[in-house]
Design a protein around this motif. Structure first.
Motif, PDB file in Angstrom:
ATOM      1  N   HIS A 221      48.121  28.638  58.426  1.00  0.00           N
ATOM      2  CA  HIS A 221      48.062  30.051  58.515  1.00  0.00           C
ATOM      3  C   HIS A 221      49.180  29.153  59.782  1.00  0.00           C
ATOM      4  O   HIS A 221      49.700  30.253  59.785  1.00  0.00           O
TER       5      HIS A 221
ATOM      6  N   THR B 184      42.602  27.776  42.402  1.00  0.00           N
ATOM      7  CA  THR B 184      43.410  27.430  43.956  1.00  0.00           C
ATOM      8  C   THR B 184      43.185  26.288  44.875  1.00  0.00           C
ATOM      9  O   THR B 184      43.561  26.289  45.352  1.00  0.00           O
TER      10      THR B 184
ATOM     11  N   GLY C 107      48.359  29.354  48.785  1.00  0.00           N
ATOM     12  CA  GLY C 107      46.727  30.331  49.559  1.00  0.00           C
ATOM     13  C   GLY C 107      47.844  31.039  50.827  1.00  0.00           C
ATOM     14  O   GLY C 107      46.669  32.280  51.326  1.00  0.00           O
ATOM     15  N   ALA C 108      48.522  30.377  51.322  1.00  0.00           N
ATOM     16  CA  ALA C 108      48.917  30.596  52.752  1.00  0.00           C
ATOM     17  C   ALA C 108      50.140  32.128  52.310  1.00  0.00           C
ATOM     18  O   ALA C 108      50.438  32.119  53.555  1.00  0.00           O
ATOM     19  N   SER C 109      50.483  32.217  51.026  1.00  0.00           N
ATOM     20  CA  SER C 109      51.928  33.261  51.079  1.00  0.00           C
ATOM     21  C   SER C 109      51.626  34.496  51.175  1.00  0.00           C
ATOM     22  O   SER C 109      52.746  35.310  51.629  1.00  0.00           O
ATOM     23  N   HIS C 110      50.470  34.978  51.978  1.00  0.00           N
ATOM     24  CA  HIS C 110      49.996  36.087  52.275  1.00  0.00           C
ATOM     25  C   HIS C 110      49.735  36.721  53.789  1.00  0.00           C
ATOM     26  O   HIS C 110      49.802  37.503  53.388  1.00  0.00           O
ATOM     27  N   VAL C 111      50.588  35.159  54.436  1.00  0.00           N
ATOM     28  CA  VAL C 111      50.241  35.659  55.478  1.00  0.00           C
ATOM     29  C   VAL C 111      51.372  35.844  56.883  1.00  0.00           C
ATOM     30  O   VAL C 111      52.192  35.908  56.141  1.00  0.00           O
ATOM     31  N   SER C 112      50.864  36.809  56.889  1.00  0.00           N
ATOM     32  CA  SER C 112      51.910  38.257  57.484  1.00  0.00           C
ATOM     33  C   SER C 112      52.276  37.811  59.018  1.00  0.00           C
ATOM     34  O   SER C 112      51.752  36.301  59.364  1.00  0.00           O
ATOM     35  N   THR C 113      53.687  37.441  59.238  1.00  0.00           N
ATOM     36  CA  THR C 113      54.588  36.766  60.714  1.00  0.00           C
ATOM     37  C   THR C 113      53.215  37.656  61.726  1.00  0.00           C
ATOM     38  O   THR C 113      52.712  37.921  62.042  1.00  0.00           O
TER      39      THR C 113
ATOM     40  N   GLY D  41      39.287  34.318  50.774  1.00  0.00           N
ATOM     41  CA  GLY D  41      39.568  35.212  52.153  1.00  0.00           C
ATOM     42  C   GLY D  41      38.428  35.585  53.064  1.00  0.00           C
ATOM     43  O   GLY D  41      37.609  35.244  53.273  1.00  0.00           O
TER      44      GLY D  41
END
Lengths: 452, 81
Positions: A187, A319, A158-164, A282
């Motif tokens: 996150h 999820t 679920g945190a795979s979309h987190v940007s740097t 989200g």
């Protein structure tokens, strides 16, 4: 979780991963500790354990190490020995990780943290488990806590979309025994950011951590934010220069969004709708109350879908949890009620409160949240709680507890509160108004259960 | 606050004033409901909560339905509270 930590540790080993007022642990430190834990648990043959009262610099590597070893961890909330004993029995735990001396004699084998964290980093790492269970207890705002079974791989997905987010410093306002705390944790590590973990986690200490430990981002319940704003008003100190203010965990009053935008002028304000059972749906960043109707009926392919059934939000999540402790697995394609009462108004899904919070006033159902919103906007009100109070005449009446702003004229405030609610339906008007010094919270949320 | 008749009277009169239900010439014998102060069920529920908050107990919670201020005062006198 270990993969998220190692990715940053390989790239920038000295980057701070967890910071408190007392210590700073780098990503490399945390990874090394995690492997120590994994090796110790593997050696001891432990498959499930409970943990009590550890701060983030200890609990983070414990969670990461246990997940590698496939050991199911349940972090209990801070509690007295009697309650810990009940939890051990309820969730069938016979191994308890704690440094508290008062928890010996509860029937569980006590493991000290030093038994897991001392010593060299193992040269031969134990094999990484395919199944990585984790058990989260619900806060119990509506009854006894339930155990919600999760899988770390699924959670981390679920945190795979987190940007740097290098340089971001996230406040840990939730306990890591709470699902929301785990979300913040994942996150932060997915972003390569830093977790700032004050102890205790009360709003006053959170505000101090924001000021002294350079917090840039913070996620907390609306109740927590109300307390922070009240603390700011009371102490008159500098407003922390936050870049991000996130709310979640309970229904979010619309006026609070405005207060936070005004207070933290440089911050983006976002809302998260999530729960232990179904994970996160989200975040909402448009600054308006509630969710967009776009979240409804997204179709079979959507990992998380929502719909409104008889005024209650229902969810289907692939999820979320695997199931409740002691019960069969849930059907990931099945629909379940969330307990959140909503109303679709225009293009928004607005939250009206929890189904368990509804007050039955002489057969009329009253949702506390709209009343609370109205009261919270009255000048002189720092915090407010609306709940049901038993009454011989009508079964229950709407009762109001208010934490007044210091120096407020209470007689005048009482009249203002009555005036603010005068045009509500008769059953929804508060019939009992009490001024209190503080409000009871559980897990950072206001308890709205009917009380005496 | 004590449950002396004059204290109970002050609580009831203050409540009726706050809710704009204090009739002219209100006395211990004035009906609290129809034909007198005109309290409805929710206002009566509020009066019961107010009495409990101020005096520690109230007649409605014990199943009584006092018709007048005098009957409320009698409840406290009888209970010895």
């Amino acid at each position: 979780m270990i993969e998220l930590l190692e990715r940053v540790a390989d790239e920038d080993p000295d980057r701070p991963a967890v910071v408190t007022h007392a210590v700073s642990r780098s990503y490399r430190d945390v990874v090394d500790d995690a492997w120590r834990v994994a090796a110790a648990l593997t050696r001891a043959g432990v498959t499930r354990l409970a943990v009590v009262d550890h701060e983030a610099p200890v609990i983070v590597p414990l969670l990461a190490g246990a997940s590698v070893a496939g050991v199911e961890v349940t972090q209990y909330p801070p509690a007295e020995p009697d309650e810990i004993g009940r939890l051990l029995a309820s969730f069938d735990h016979d191994v308890l990780v704690t440094d508290r001396d008062d928890l010996a004699g509860l029937g569980a084998r006590i493991v000290r943290t030093s038994e897991m964290l001392d010593g060299d980093v193992p040269c031969r790492r134990p094999p990484v488990a395919d199944v990585r269970p984790h058990l989260v207890l619900t806060t119990g705002t509506t009854g006894a806590p339930r155990g919600v079974r999760h899988d770390w791989t699924r959670l981390a997905g679920g945190a795979s979309h987190v940007s740097t987010g290098e340089g971001q410093r996230w406040l840990l306002a939730y306990g890591l025994h709470q699902f929301a705390g785990l979300q913040v944790l994942l996150h932060v590590f997915a972003a390569g950011a830093t977790l700032v973990a004050p102890a205790p986690r009360r709003p006053a200490e959170g505000l101090e951590a924001m000021r002294r430990l350079g917090v840039t981002h913070a996620s907390a319940t609306p109740t927590y934010w109300r307390f922070v704003v009240a603390e700011l008003r009371a102490d008159g100190g500098p407003v922390p220069p936050l870049q991000q203010v996130t709310l979640g965990g309970e229904a979010i009053p619309g006026p609070l969004l405005g207060v936070l935008r005004e207070t933290f002028a440089g911050a983006a304000v976002s809302q998260v709708y999530a729960a232990s059972e179904f994970g996160s749906t989200g975040s909402v960043r448009d600054g308006r109350p509630g969710l967009s109707v776009d979240v409804l009926d997204r179709g079979e392919q959507a990992p998380v879908d929502l719909r409104v059934v008889d005024g209650e939000l229902w969810v289907r999540s692939r999820t979320g949890m695997l199931g409740y402790h002691g019960e069969p697995p849930v059907d990931a394609d099945g629909w379940r009620p969330t307990g959140d009462l909503v109303e679709v108004v225009g293009d928004r899904v607005l939250f009206r409160g929890r189904s368990s919070d509804v007050i039955n006033v002489g057969g009329v159902k009253v949702h506390p949240l709209p009343v609370e919103e109205r009261v919270a906007a009255v000048p002189g009100v720092d915090l407010a709680r609306v709940h049901g109070r038993p009454n011989a005449m009508t079964g229950a009446i709407v009762a109001l507890e208010v934490v007044p702003t210091p120096g407020a004229d209470l007689d005048a405030l009482k009249l203002a509160l009555r005036a603010a609610c005068a045009d509500l339906p008769s059953a929804a008007r508060p019939r009992s108004i009490r001024f209190v010094e503080t409000l009871d919270t559980l897990g950072g949320k206001i308890v709205r259960r009917q009380t005496q | 606050m004590s449950t002396a008749p004059e204290d109970v009277q002050r609580t009831v009169v203050d409540f009726l004033t706050l809710t704009a239900k204090l009739p002219e010439g209100f006395s211990a014998d004035t009906p609290l409901y129809a034909g007198g102060a005109g309290l409805d069920s929710l206002e009566t529920a509020e009066l019961s909560a107010t009495l409990e908050d101020v005096h520690g107990s109230d007649p409605y919670s014990t199943g009584e339905m006092p018709q007048t201020l005098g009957e409320i005062q009698a409840f406290y006198a009888a209970s010895g509270a």
